[in-house]
Write a protein that holds these residues in place. Structure first.
Motif, PDB file in Angstrom:
ATOM      1  N   UNK A   1       0.778  -1.115  -0.190  1.00 37.81           N
ATOM      2  CA  UNK A   1       0.109  -0.043  -0.136  1.00 37.81           C
ATOM      3  C   UNK A   1       0.734   1.372   0.013  1.00 37.81           C
ATOM      4  N   UNK A   2       1.860   1.303   0.771  1.00 36.75           N
ATOM      5  CA  UNK A   2       2.652   2.430   0.780  1.00 36.75           C
ATOM      6  C   UNK A   2       3.525   2.576  -0.432  1.00 36.75           C
ATOM      7  N   UNK A   3       4.185   1.636  -1.286  1.00 33.09           N
ATOM      8  CA  UNK A   3       4.780   1.614  -2.162  1.00 33.09           C
ATOM      9  C   UNK A   3       4.227   1.588  -3.460  1.00 33.09           C
ATOM     10  N   UNK A   4       2.957   1.190  -3.616  1.00 31.05           N
ATOM     11  CA  UNK A   4       2.071   1.108  -4.650  1.00 31.05           C
ATOM     12  C   UNK A   4       2.649   0.014  -5.734  1.00 31.05           C
ATOM     13  N   UNK A   5       3.555  -0.845  -5.025  1.00 30.62           N
ATOM     14  CA  UNK A   5       4.282  -1.953  -5.909  1.00 30.62           C
ATOM     15  C   UNK A   5       3.177  -3.061  -5.978  1.00 30.62           C
ATOM     16  N   UNK A   6       3.122  -3.348  -7.375  1.00 35.09           N
ATOM     17  CA  UNK A   6       1.853  -4.086  -8.062  1.00 35.09           C
ATOM     18  C   UNK A   6       2.554  -5.693  -8.405  1.00 35.09           C
TER      19      UNK A   6
END
Length: 146
Positions: free
Chosen positions: A38-43
């Protein structure tokens, strides 16, 4: 700015000797992974999707290496040398993945001191439950100065 009397400061350069070590254990939980994503928006689906990971050589979702780095730096900030520490250099390798719900057994050890730079050189090693190394390397830390 005045600091409260309850403000905690870590150990200074002179309070830490070569050979000083720290061992911590961190359980990797779903909430930790979801906060990171959520913090990094790493998908990257390798980090969270069981079905996707099953199709890869890793077979199960893996913990992002930046989370492992964060656990290392957090241990330095919290415990050794502690609050007020500044990381001046970091070099970490990740030879094996750490999977979800595994436990990280992390060891930090002071291997050298540089008085001229007021800097500690730490050796880092983290293992999973099977004693496989999942993170290793070095960190240079400047302890707090009072």
């Amino acid at each position: 700015m005045l600091l409260s009397k309850d403000y905690k400061v870590g150990k200074t350069f002179d309070q830490i000797d070569v050979g000083t070590s720290l061992q911590i254990t961190e359980n990797i939980e779903s909430k930790d992974l979801l906060l990171y994503l959520g913090l990094t928006n790493d998908q990257n689906p390798l980090y969270i999707q069981q079905e996707y990971a099953a199709l890869t050589t890793y077979e199960k979702p893996v913990v992002p290496v930046i989370m492992l780095s964060g656990i290392v730096t957090s241990a330095i900030s919290k415990y050794m040398p502690g609050p007020g520490s500044y990381i001046s250099a970091i070099s970490l390798l990740y030879p094996k993945p750490l999977h979800h719900y595994e436990t990280l057994h992390l060891s930090l050890k002071v291997v050298a001191k540089n008085a001229e730079m007021n800097e500690l050189h730490l050796q880092v090693e983290g293992k999973n439950n099977e004693e496989q190394i999942v993170v290793s390397g070095t960190v240079n830390v400047i302890p707090p100065k009072l």
